[in-house]
Design a protein around this motif. Sequence first.
Motif, PDB file in Angstrom:
ATOM      1  N   THR A   2     -44.535 -14.502  10.258  1.00  0.00           N
ATOM      2  CA  THR A   2     -45.868 -15.233   9.847  1.00  0.00           C
ATOM      3  C   THR A   2     -46.559 -14.302   8.476  1.00  0.00           C
ATOM      4  N   GLU A   3     -46.010 -13.020   8.475  1.00  0.00           N
ATOM      5  CA  GLU A   3     -46.790 -12.001   7.493  1.00  0.00           C
ATOM      6  C   GLU A   3     -46.445 -12.511   6.130  1.00  0.00           C
ATOM      7  N   THR A   4     -47.061 -12.474   5.151  1.00  0.00           N
ATOM      8  CA  THR A   4     -46.652 -12.366   3.852  1.00  0.00           C
ATOM      9  C   THR A   4     -45.986 -11.266   3.164  1.00  0.00           C
ATOM     10  N   VAL A   5     -44.850 -11.398   2.585  1.00  0.00           N
ATOM     11  CA  VAL A   5     -44.177 -10.146   2.144  1.00  0.00           C
ATOM     12  C   VAL A   5     -44.169 -10.199   0.573  1.00  0.00           C
ATOM     13  N   GLY A   6     -44.419  -8.856   0.069  1.00  0.00           N
ATOM     14  CA  GLY A   6     -44.431  -8.580  -1.441  1.00  0.00           C
ATOM     15  C   GLY A   6     -43.127  -8.055  -1.801  1.00  0.00           C
ATOM     16  N   PHE A   7     -42.627  -8.222  -3.050  1.00  0.00           N
ATOM     17  CA  PHE A   7     -41.464  -7.519  -3.402  1.00  0.00           C
ATOM     18  C   PHE A   7     -41.706  -7.381  -5.033  1.00  0.00           C
ATOM     19  N   ILE A   8     -41.510  -5.912  -5.316  1.00  0.00           N
ATOM     20  CA  ILE A   8     -41.796  -5.989  -6.832  1.00  0.00           C
ATOM     21  C   ILE A   8     -40.739  -4.929  -7.252  1.00  0.00           C
ATOM     22  N   GLY A   9     -40.062  -5.543  -8.363  1.00  0.00           N
ATOM     23  CA  GLY A   9     -38.816  -4.761  -9.104  1.00  0.00           C
ATOM     24  C   GLY A   9     -37.616  -5.717  -8.586  1.00  0.00           C
ATOM     25  N   LEU A  10     -37.247  -6.566  -9.818  1.00  0.00           N
ATOM     26  CA  LEU A  10     -36.321  -7.497  -9.477  1.00  0.00           C
ATOM     27  C   LEU A  10     -35.051  -7.459 -10.442  1.00  0.00           C
ATOM     28  N   GLY A  11     -34.867  -6.163 -10.539  1.00  0.00           N
ATOM     29  CA  GLY A  11     -33.495  -5.721 -11.251  1.00  0.00           C
ATOM     30  C   GLY A  11     -32.048  -6.078 -10.529  1.00  0.00           C
ATOM     31  N   ILE A  12     -31.188  -5.146 -10.833  1.00  0.00           N
ATOM     32  CA  ILE A  12     -29.762  -5.461 -10.487  1.00  0.00           C
ATOM     33  C   ILE A  12     -29.799  -5.492  -8.902  1.00  0.00           C
ATOM     34  N   MET A  13     -30.652  -4.450  -8.250  1.00  0.00           N
ATOM     35  CA  MET A  13     -30.574  -4.337  -6.760  1.00  0.00           C
ATOM     36  C   MET A  13     -31.866  -5.176  -6.176  1.00  0.00           C
ATOM     37  N   GLY A  14     -32.962  -5.098  -6.672  1.00  0.00           N
ATOM     38  CA  GLY A  14     -34.202  -5.744  -6.205  1.00  0.00           C
ATOM     39  C   GLY A  14     -34.113  -7.183  -5.982  1.00  0.00           C
ATOM     40  N   ARG A  15     -33.198  -8.088  -6.976  1.00  0.00           N
ATOM     41  CA  ARG A  15     -33.303  -9.523  -6.827  1.00  0.00           C
ATOM     42  C   ARG A  15     -32.588  -9.743  -5.813  1.00  0.00           C
ATOM     43  N   PRO A  16     -31.162  -9.523  -5.791  1.00  0.00           N
ATOM     44  CA  PRO A  16     -30.599  -9.850  -4.507  1.00  0.00           C
ATOM     45  C   PRO A  16     -31.122  -9.533  -3.245  1.00  0.00           C
ATOM     46  N   MET A  17     -31.723  -8.292  -2.921  1.00  0.00           N
ATOM     47  CA  MET A  17     -32.646  -8.004  -2.017  1.00  0.00           C
ATOM     48  C   MET A  17     -33.623  -9.088  -1.467  1.00  0.00           C
ATOM     49  N   ALA A  18     -34.502  -9.108  -2.598  1.00  0.00           N
ATOM     50  CA  ALA A  18     -35.497 -10.177  -2.321  1.00  0.00           C
ATOM     51  C   ALA A  18     -35.042 -11.504  -1.896  1.00  0.00           C
ATOM     52  N   LEU A  19     -33.866 -12.004  -2.627  1.00  0.00           N
ATOM     53  CA  LEU A  19     -33.362 -13.420  -2.125  1.00  0.00           C
ATOM     54  C   LEU A  19     -33.041 -13.532  -0.814  1.00  0.00           C
ATOM     55  N   ASN A  20     -32.413 -12.420  -0.307  1.00  0.00           N
ATOM     56  CA  ASN A  20     -31.859 -12.460   1.123  1.00  0.00           C
ATOM     57  C   ASN A  20     -33.436 -12.299   2.087  1.00  0.00           C
ATOM     58  N   LEU A  21     -34.454 -11.810   1.570  1.00  0.00           N
ATOM     59  CA  LEU A  21     -35.564 -12.023   2.447  1.00  0.00           C
ATOM     60  C   LEU A  21     -35.995 -13.553   2.158  1.00  0.00           C
ATOM     61  N   VAL A  22     -35.875 -14.282   0.977  1.00  0.00           N
ATOM     62  CA  VAL A  22     -36.390 -15.743   1.246  1.00  0.00           C
ATOM     63  C   VAL A  22     -35.327 -16.095   2.053  1.00  0.00           C
ATOM     64  N   LYS A  23     -33.981 -16.168   2.073  1.00  0.00           N
ATOM     65  CA  LYS A  23     -33.146 -16.644   2.627  1.00  0.00           C
ATOM     66  C   LYS A  23     -33.308 -16.527   4.344  1.00  0.00           C
ATOM     67  N   ALA A  24     -33.685 -15.474   4.615  1.00  0.00           N
ATOM     68  CA  ALA A  24     -34.273 -15.173   5.894  1.00  0.00           C
ATOM     69  C   ALA A  24     -35.206 -15.899   6.591  1.00  0.00           C
ATOM     70  N   GLY A  25     -36.182 -16.534   5.741  1.00  0.00           N
ATOM     71  CA  GLY A  25     -37.182 -17.285   6.036  1.00  0.00           C
ATOM     72  C   GLY A  25     -38.649 -16.646   5.729  1.00  0.00           C
ATOM     73  N   TYR A  26     -38.662 -15.507   4.956  1.00  0.00           N
ATOM     74  CA  TYR A  26     -39.915 -14.783   4.759  1.00  0.00           C
ATOM     75  C   TYR A  26     -40.700 -15.680   3.651  1.00  0.00           C
TER      76      TYR A  26
END
Length: 293
Positions: A2-26
């Motif tokens: 239920t908590e909103t999650v923020g992600f700052i920095g979407l480079g070579i590492m950050g982008r796929p990490m953030a995408l995995n959070l979206v895929k997990a339903g956050y």
Amino acid sequence: MTETVGFIGLGIMGRPMALNLVKAGYDLVVHARRPESMAPLAEAGARTAASPAAVARDAAIVFTMVSDTSDVEEVILGPEGVIQGVRPDAVVVDMSTISPSSTRMMAERLRAAGAAMLDAPVSGGEAGAKAGTLSIMVGGEPADFARVRPLFEAMGGNVVHVGPSGAGQVCKSCNQIVVGATIAGVSEAVLLAQASGVDPRKVREALLGGFAGSRILEVHGLRMIEGDYTPGFKSRLHRKDMRIVLESAQELGISLTAAAMVSEWLDLLVEHGLGEEDSAAIFEVIRGAVGET
């Protein structure tokens, strides 16, 4: 979730990490300096924000993943930084590789604002970020770690709470020493095989089955034999990490001889225009193909 999650920095590492959070339903809100970096996340369903402060105003847990200590300090403490909008009950999680002492300073500043901080640098490279199999080394309070752990598990396969604030960064420095020194050892083994007229591929194959076997020998040994340094982890970034290692050693009054030598080799690679190559290119310095001219 239920908590909103923020992600700052979407480079070579950050982008796929953030995408995995979206895929997990956050529910994810993101920010990057370059608008084009946010596009893949927006397409995946994340919301975008105009600044780190705007992310912090919207999110209960805020991740940062940027390049260096100064970048993290700007993102967290700058005029449009996370601290300007952070919620009193928020947890700020820095997954960059930066100075342990700076990490502790920022944790204190956030604590004064009523928020918590975890330092959670990673190992595993772009491939691990995409696969969600990163090794995540976490420093901070146990309760904050427990709160964030499900999100870590969406991004990593090996998640360890190492100790108090800064301990994650110390652990990452230890990781980079072992990686650098092992690259050097594998480089010398490949060089000895080649100079002796023995097939280094066969030597690598034999060593992988014994006590000398390692991921460095498996992956980087092949890179050295083939001369293919397409980056998994760029030399200039490894150089930055070794600078942090040596700064920490100086603060502690200890000598790290192997780390200092690895740092010198990485300096040479960057000085000779090879900073974008994988740090396995240390082999080229050791065999004498890169050096003072």
